[in-house]
Write a protein that holds these residues in place. Structure first.
Motif, PDB file in Angstrom:
ATOM      1  N   SER A  11     -42.588  65.294 -64.455  1.00 57.95           N
ATOM      2  CA  SER A  11     -43.082  66.571 -63.935  1.00 57.95           C
ATOM      3  C   SER A  11     -43.487  67.527 -65.045  1.00 57.95           C
ATOM      4  O   SER A  11     -44.144  68.536 -64.790  1.00 57.95           O
ATOM      5  N   GLY A  12     -43.052  67.237 -66.269  1.00 58.50           N
ATOM      6  CA  GLY A  12     -43.289  68.155 -67.374  1.00 58.50           C
ATOM      7  C   GLY A  12     -42.135  69.113 -67.605  1.00 58.50           C
ATOM      8  O   GLY A  12     -42.135  69.889 -68.551  1.00 58.50           O
ATOM      9  N   GLY A  13     -41.133  69.059 -66.739  1.00 57.89           N
ATOM     10  CA  GLY A  13     -39.969  69.922 -66.881  1.00 57.89           C
ATOM     11  C   GLY A  13     -38.962  69.372 -67.873  1.00 57.89           C
ATOM     12  O   GLY A  13     -39.167  68.324 -68.489  1.00 57.89           O
ATOM     13  N   ASN A  49     -49.138  68.273 -69.347  1.00 59.52           N
ATOM     14  CA  ASN A  49     -48.244  67.137 -69.130  1.00 59.52           C
ATOM     15  C   ASN A  49     -48.666  65.943 -69.982  1.00 59.52           C
ATOM     16  O   ASN A  49     -47.831  65.268 -70.593  1.00 59.52           O
ATOM     17  N   GLU A  50     -49.960  65.681 -70.005  1.00 58.46           N
ATOM     18  CA  GLU A  50     -50.471  64.549 -70.785  1.00 58.46           C
ATOM     19  C   GLU A  50     -50.197  64.737 -72.278  1.00 58.46           C
ATOM     20  O   GLU A  50     -49.689  63.830 -72.959  1.00 58.46           O
ATOM     21  N   GLU A  51     -50.525  65.926 -72.792  1.00 55.79           N
ATOM     22  CA  GLU A  51     -50.311  66.197 -74.217  1.00 55.79           C
ATOM     23  C   GLU A  51     -48.839  66.082 -74.584  1.00 55.79           C
ATOM     24  O   GLU A  51     -48.485  65.468 -75.605  1.00 55.79           O
ATOM     25  N   ASN A  52     -47.974  66.664 -73.772  1.00 56.25           N
ATOM     26  CA  ASN A  52     -46.542  66.646 -74.079  1.00 56.25           C
ATOM     27  C   ASN A  52     -45.928  65.258 -73.931  1.00 56.25           C
ATOM     28  O   ASN A  52     -45.015  64.887 -74.676  1.00 56.25           O
ATOM     29  N   PHE A 166     -39.360  68.273 -80.860  1.00 54.00           N
ATOM     30  CA  PHE A 166     -40.159  68.710 -79.709  1.00 54.00           C
ATOM     31  C   PHE A 166     -39.668  70.080 -79.268  1.00 54.00           C
ATOM     32  O   PHE A 166     -38.536  70.240 -78.826  1.00 54.00           O
ATOM     33  N   ASN A 167     -40.536  71.060 -79.387  1.00 52.84           N
ATOM     34  CA  ASN A 167     -40.176  72.428 -79.020  1.00 52.84           C
ATOM     35  C   ASN A 167     -41.091  72.910 -77.894  1.00 52.84           C
ATOM     36  O   ASN A 167     -42.314  72.863 -78.023  1.00 52.84           O
ATOM     37  N   ALA A 168     -40.492  73.344 -76.794  1.00 50.99           N
ATOM     38  CA  ALA A 168     -41.251  73.884 -75.673  1.00 50.99           C
ATOM     39  C   ALA A 168     -40.425  74.987 -75.037  1.00 50.99           C
ATOM     40  O   ALA A 168     -39.237  75.161 -75.342  1.00 50.99           O
ATOM     41  N   ASP A 169     -41.064  75.763 -74.190  1.00 50.40           N
ATOM     42  CA  ASP A 169     -40.393  76.890 -73.560  1.00 50.40           C
ATOM     43  C   ASP A 169     -39.580  76.413 -72.362  1.00 50.40           C
ATOM     44  O   ASP A 169     -40.050  76.396 -71.234  1.00 50.40           O
ATOM     45  N   PHE A 170     -38.332  76.013 -72.645  1.00 49.80           N
ATOM     46  CA  PHE A 170     -37.444  75.581 -71.580  1.00 49.80           C
ATOM     47  C   PHE A 170     -36.339  76.605 -71.345  1.00 49.80           C
ATOM     48  O   PHE A 170     -35.222  76.264 -70.981  1.00 49.80           O
ATOM     49  N   ALA A 171     -36.667  77.868 -71.573  1.00 50.49           N
ATOM     50  CA  ALA A 171     -35.674  78.916 -71.361  1.00 50.49           C
ATOM     51  C   ALA A 171     -35.176  78.860 -69.928  1.00 50.49           C
ATOM     52  O   ALA A 171     -35.950  78.651 -69.001  1.00 50.49           O
ATOM     53  N   LYS A 172     -33.883  79.027 -69.753  1.00 48.63           N
ATOM     54  CA  LYS A 172     -33.322  78.958 -68.396  1.00 48.63           C
ATOM     55  C   LYS A 172     -33.718  80.199 -67.623  1.00 48.63           C
ATOM     56  O   LYS A 172     -33.350  81.310 -67.975  1.00 48.63           O
TER      57      LYS A 172
END
Length: 400
Positions: A11-13, A49-52, A166-172
């Motif tokens: 899902s990209g999550g 999603n594809e890039e990540n 891998f750094n992405a905005d997964f802030a809760k």
């Protein structure tokens, strides 16, 4: 022997991102990251999603667009059945999960995958929808659920991803959202407290239009064919048009409390302008075009159809039988339903239909009868009262 192949329902999550990287790096799988789109992903999201996925170590990324399949095989029947769980929730995202799972199982078999992975936890309904579908549609293929099996926390997953570059905005966030063609579900925040409702900021769509507007939805055999006189052959585009109009008034907000498949109570907020408007327009048209017993039995069957969808029973053999009955019931559901939209709500106005049973030559309700005489009416009433006259004739002292 080459590497084992695993298809990840991606899902990209956070959970599925962790799953892709962990299986690629720690388990040395050949990872196929698959996003099954049932109308909830934008083009930008799918591109991200594809890039990540490739950054996370996927061997291949694939988008499976099953939006039309979802409509043809289920969504139109939810409209036919006026499906609202607990007379409230249009089974927004939960019904889409089945078709995402079917598409992923189909793809896994096509490429000869050894395993399928998804990111569901052990505390929700989605684990059942995915697992049951995979067990039936892809028997013998291993099911991997790292988040559930390892009881991972968000922090553990984020730390692992960061540690491996891998750094992405997964802030809760305070709320979690699932966006689909049939509405957006909202979880968390105030919904965890039974005494509270969602504040304005919890919703993704807000009032941008204040003047009243008319919405006309034309149906042929229960399916949408025009919106405000604009014809649509693509039913998905018709739904999106209605969503655009209704969302401008923030129509379709509510909270549903119900029983989950796993047995606990669950509470979810949602905003679903298109489903609410379409279902109420369709229901209104049916009031004019269906017989009393058509409406009664279709309501019973529609309720079961929604329950089975929610509880991951789409593959139950009775479902095509229910769909056949729902389809048959729509043969005279033709015409235009007229609604009036305003901020946070709407009202039904009327219908224009060639199959309008209200336009009877036999009489107008409360006005004048044309198909029977006054004496025949009195005889009908007397015969109808016979069972009661018999009962109270034998039990004259019984009080009510």
């Amino acid at each position: 022997m080459g590497k084992k192949k695993v298809v990840v329902a991606y899902s990209g999550g956070l959970d599925t991102s962790y799953t892709v990287m962990y299986l690629a790096m720690e388990k040395d799988y050949e990872v196929y990251a698959v996003s099954a789109n049932t109308g909830g992903f934008s083009e930008e999201q799918l591109k991200n999603n594809e890039e990540n996925a490739y950054k996370l170590g996927a061997t291949k990324y694939v988008t499976l667009d099953v939006t039309q399949e979802y409509y043809e095989k289920s969504l139109k029947y939810m409209i036919f059945g006026n499906v609202l769980r607990n007379n409230c929730y249009p089974i927004s995202v939960s019904s889409e999960r089945i078709f995402q799972a079917i598409a992923i199982a189909r793809y896994a078999k096509e490429i000869g995958a050894d395993a399928i992975a998804h990111g569901s936890t052990g505390a929700g309904n989605d684990q059942i929808r995915f697992d049951m579908t995979f067990l039936v549609m892809a028997p013998g293929i291993e099911i991997i659920t790292l988040t559930r099996d390892k009881a991972l926390t968000r922090k553990e997953e984020v730390d692992y991803l960061n540690a491996h570059g891998f750094n992405a905005d997964f802030a809760k966030l305070k709320y979690s959202y699932n966006v689909g063609i049939w509405g957006t579900s909202i979880c968390g925040g105030e919904l965890l407290d039974s005494e509270k409702g969602l504040p304005e900021e919890a919703y993704l769509k807000h009032v941008t239009r204040h003047e009243e507007a008319e919405l006309k939805i034309k149906f042929e055999k229960g399916e949408i064919v025009a919106v405000n006189d604009e014809p649509f052959t693509d039913k998905i585009k018709a739904i999106q048009k209605i969503e655009e109009m209704g969302a401008a008034y923030a129509i379709g907000r509510d909270c549903n409390v119900g029983d989950t498949i796993i047995g606990i109570k669950g509470r979810v907020g949602f905003e679903a302008a298109a489903p609410k408007l379409i279902i109420e327009a369709h229901r209104l048209l049916e009031k004019y075009t269906l017989s009393k017993w058509q409406q009664y039995w279709k309501d019973q069957v529609g309720n079961w159809y929604g329950m089975f969808l929610h509880e991951s029973q789409y593959l139950e053999p009775v479902m095509p039988d229910i769909e056949a009955m729902l389809t048959s019931s729509q043969r005279n559901v033709n015409g235009t339903a007229i609604l009036k939209l305003r901020p946070f709500g709407f009202e039904t106005v009327g219908v224009d239909s060639p199959d309008d049973l209200l336009k009877s030559k036999l009489g107008e309700y409360g006005e004048m009868q044309h198909g029977w005489t006054a004496e025949e009416a009195k005889g009908f009433i007397k015969v109808t009262s016979t069972p009661l006259r018999v009962y109270y004739g034998i039990h004259p002292d019984e009080k009510r």
